[in-house]
Write a protein that holds these residues in place. Structure first.
Motif, PDB file in Angstrom:
ATOM      1  N   ASP A   1       8.326   1.896  10.282  1.00 34.46           N
ATOM      2  CA  ASP A   1       8.119   0.822  11.241  1.00 34.46           C
ATOM      3  C   ASP A   1       6.653   0.435  11.223  1.00 34.46           C
ATOM      4  N   ASN A   2       6.396  -0.808  11.544  1.00 36.20           N
ATOM      5  CA  ASN A   2       5.016  -1.282  11.602  1.00 36.20           C
ATOM      6  C   ASN A   2       4.358  -0.822  12.890  1.00 36.20           C
ATOM      7  N   ILE A   3       3.118  -0.409  12.778  1.00 40.94           N
ATOM      8  CA  ILE A   3       2.302  -0.071  13.934  1.00 40.94           C
ATOM      9  C   ILE A   3       1.705  -1.390  14.423  1.00 40.94           C
ATOM     10  N   PRO A   4       1.748  -1.655  15.716  1.00 40.41           N
ATOM     11  CA  PRO A   4       1.262  -2.951  16.202  1.00 40.41           C
ATOM     12  C   PRO A   4      -0.260  -3.081  16.143  1.00 40.41           C
ATOM     13  N   VAL A   5      -0.769  -3.180  14.914  1.00 39.46           N
ATOM     14  CA  VAL A   5      -2.186  -3.427  14.681  1.00 39.46           C
ATOM     15  C   VAL A   5      -2.269  -4.858  14.165  1.00 39.46           C
ATOM     16  N   ASN A   6      -2.930  -5.718  14.895  1.00 35.59           N
ATOM     17  CA  ASN A   6      -2.997  -7.117  14.515  1.00 35.59           C
ATOM     18  C   ASN A   6      -4.277  -7.383  13.730  1.00 35.59           C
ATOM     19  N   PHE A   7      -4.114  -7.559  12.430  1.00 35.47           N
ATOM     20  CA  PHE A   7      -5.242  -7.914  11.585  1.00 35.47           C
ATOM     21  C   PHE A   7      -5.396  -9.436  11.500  1.00 35.47           C
ATOM     22  N   ARG A   8      -4.387 -10.149  11.996  1.00 38.08           N
ATOM     23  CA  ARG A   8      -4.365 -11.600  11.846  1.00 38.08           C
ATOM     24  C   ARG A   8      -4.317 -12.261  13.223  1.00 38.08           C
ATOM     25  N   LYS A   9      -4.960 -13.399  13.312  1.00 41.20           N
ATOM     26  CA  LYS A   9      -4.923 -14.201  14.531  1.00 41.20           C
ATOM     27  C   LYS A   9      -4.528 -15.623  14.123  1.00 41.20           C
TER      28      LYS A   9
ATOM     29  N   VAL B   1       0.486   4.876   6.693  1.00 46.12           N
ATOM     30  CA  VAL B   1       0.174   4.273   5.400  1.00 46.12           C
ATOM     31  C   VAL B   1      -0.166   2.797   5.624  1.00 46.12           C
ATOM     32  N   THR B   2      -0.985   2.244   4.739  1.00 45.32           N
ATOM     33  CA  THR B   2      -1.330   0.827   4.791  1.00 45.32           C
ATOM     34  C   THR B   2      -0.488   0.087   3.762  1.00 45.32           C
ATOM     35  N   GLY B   3       0.147  -0.986   4.207  1.00 44.50           N
ATOM     36  CA  GLY B   3       0.961  -1.809   3.319  1.00 44.50           C
ATOM     37  C   GLY B   3       0.257  -3.113   2.992  1.00 44.50           C
ATOM     38  N   HIS B   4       0.411  -3.556   1.745  1.00 43.99           N
ATOM     39  CA  HIS B   4      -0.140  -4.842   1.309  1.00 43.99           C
ATOM     40  C   HIS B   4       0.995  -5.668   0.718  1.00 43.99           C
ATOM     41  N   GLU B   5       1.105  -6.919   1.152  1.00 38.65           N
ATOM     42  CA  GLU B   5       2.045  -7.871   0.570  1.00 38.65           C
ATOM     43  C   GLU B   5       1.250  -9.096   0.159  1.00 38.65           C
ATOM     44  N   GLN B   6       1.357  -9.457  -1.098  1.00 35.69           N
ATOM     45  CA  GLN B   6       0.590 -10.573  -1.628  1.00 35.69           C
ATOM     46  C   GLN B   6       1.465 -11.818  -1.679  1.00 35.69           C
ATOM     47  N   PHE B   7       1.039 -12.879  -1.002  1.00 38.10           N
ATOM     48  CA  PHE B   7       1.702 -14.172  -1.055  1.00 38.10           C
ATOM     49  C   PHE B   7       0.637 -15.197  -1.409  1.00 38.10           C
TER      50      PHE B   7
ATOM     51  N   SER C   1      -0.526  -4.518   6.688  1.00 41.75           N
ATOM     52  CA  SER C   1       0.141  -3.929   7.857  1.00 41.75           C
ATOM     53  C   SER C   1      -0.059  -2.419   7.831  1.00 41.75           C
ATOM     54  N   GLU C   2      -0.036  -1.844   8.983  1.00 42.34           N
ATOM     55  CA  GLU C   2      -0.082  -0.388   9.118  1.00 42.34           C
ATOM     56  C   GLU C   2       1.320   0.081   9.482  1.00 42.34           C
ATOM     57  N   GLN C   3       1.763   1.148   8.840  1.00 42.01           N
ATOM     58  CA  GLN C   3       3.101   1.677   9.096  1.00 42.01           C
ATOM     59  C   GLN C   3       3.042   3.160   9.410  1.00 42.01           C
ATOM     60  N   ARG C   4       4.025   3.606  10.152  1.00 43.53           N
ATOM     61  CA  ARG C   4       4.278   5.023  10.376  1.00 43.53           C
ATOM     62  C   ARG C   4       5.639   5.279   9.734  1.00 43.53           C
ATOM     63  N   ARG C   5       5.701   6.300   8.879  1.00 38.42           N
ATOM     64  CA  ARG C   5       6.930   6.624   8.144  1.00 38.42           C
ATOM     65  C   ARG C   5       7.353   8.056   8.423  1.00 38.42           C
ATOM     66  N   THR C   6       8.644   8.254   8.488  1.00 35.92           N
ATOM     67  CA  THR C   6       9.213   9.592   8.628  1.00 35.92           C
ATOM     68  C   THR C   6      10.210   9.793   7.493  1.00 35.92           C
ATOM     69  N   GLU C   7      10.037  10.876   6.769  1.00 35.39           N
ATOM     70  CA  GLU C   7      10.903  11.202   5.629  1.00 35.39           C
ATOM     71  C   GLU C   7      11.497  12.590   5.844  1.00 35.39           C
ATOM     72  N   THR C   8      12.761  12.729   5.494  1.00 35.63           N
ATOM     73  CA  THR C   8      13.423  14.029   5.545  1.00 35.63           C
ATOM     74  C   THR C   8      13.781  14.424   4.117  1.00 35.63           C
ATOM     75  N   TRP C   9      13.301  15.587   3.718  1.00 33.65           N
ATOM     76  CA  TRP C   9      13.468  16.111   2.369  1.00 33.65           C
ATOM     77  C   TRP C   9      14.278  17.400   2.417  1.00 33.65           C
ATOM     78  N   ILE C  10      15.096  17.628   1.386  1.00 37.65           N
ATOM     79  CA  ILE C  10      15.830  18.888   1.228  1.00 37.65           C
ATOM     80  C   ILE C  10      15.486  19.447  -0.148  1.00 37.65           C
ATOM     81  N   LYS C  11      15.213  20.757  -0.181  1.00 35.56           N
ATOM     82  CA  LYS C  11      14.897  21.397  -1.463  1.00 35.56           C
ATOM     83  C   LYS C  11      16.193  21.907  -2.081  1.00 35.56           C
ATOM     84  N   GLN C  12      16.497  21.368  -3.271  1.00 37.66           N
ATOM     85  CA  GLN C  12      17.700  21.757  -4.003  1.00 37.66           C
ATOM     86  C   GLN C  12      17.311  22.077  -5.438  1.00 37.66           C
TER      87      GLN C  12
END
Length: 186
Positions: free
Chosen positions: A122-130, A86-92, A99-110
């Motif tokens: 966690d962030n994927i080490p993709v550097n969009f900024r220098k 997923v792509t994350g955006h933070e506005q300042f 940032s690019e992230q890799r996410r792992t989710e565990t779901w249970i059906k109830q």
């Protein structure tokens, strides 16, 4: 191609992301088990209550996830493990920190519904900024205490070894110059 059961898990995850983007905390809370394990990109464990408080105090314009993709789902009975990018955006101010992230989710059906019991990202080490080159006295004007957004934690900016650093609570990170009055975290 995902099976219908796998697609159902992906759809629930996307609905949760959409509710979070709208800051619909009531809807978001319904996707999480009360004792859900949440591990942030710096390894900190937070609670569902802490996450909901973050959503309540941080407007959606400041932080959002877009374009969940590359879904991989593993089903084991009433348990599903979902991994995606997923792509994350933070506005300042005027700066959109991407940032690019890799996410792992565990779901249970109830009771016919999927409930999130664990999330790790966690962030994927993709550097969009220098960083840009700045003079040695550039950083001294930024030293101080700041509240970046309403109701946010106080951030202490300090110099260490000629470099600019940030401390919020126990978190410490280095700021790198992006140009003008804009910086990004290393």
């Amino acid at each position: 191609k995902l099976s219908p059961a796998e697609q159902e898990v992906v759809d629930v995850s996307k609905a949760r992301i959409d509710a979070a983007s709208r800051r619909d905390t009531l809807a978001v809370a319904g996707y999480f088990a009360d004792d859900c394990l949440l591990s942030t990109d710096d390894g900190t464990l937070i609670t569902k209550t802490q996450l909901m408080e973050h959503y309540r105090k941080t407007p959606a314009a400041y932080e959002r996830l877009v374009d969940p993709r590359d879904h991989v789902v593993r089903l084991h009975g009433n348990t599903a493990v979902l991994n995606y990018r997923v792509t994350g955006h933070e506005q300042f101010g005027d700066t959109d920190i991407i940032s690019e992230q890799r996410r792992t989710e565990t779901w249970i059906k109830q009771g016919g519904s999927w409930l999130l019991v664990a999330v790790q990202w966690d962030n994927i080490p993709v550097n969009f900024r220098k960083p840009v080159t700045v003079g040695p006295n550039t950083f001294k004007d930024y030293v101080g205490e700041y509240e970046a957004r309403p109701k946010d934690d106080v951030e202490t900016i300090f110099l260490k070894d000629g470099r600019l650093w940030s401390r919020v609570g126990e978190d410490v990170a280095e700021y790198l110059p992006a140009g003008g009055d804009n910086f990004f975290l290393k």
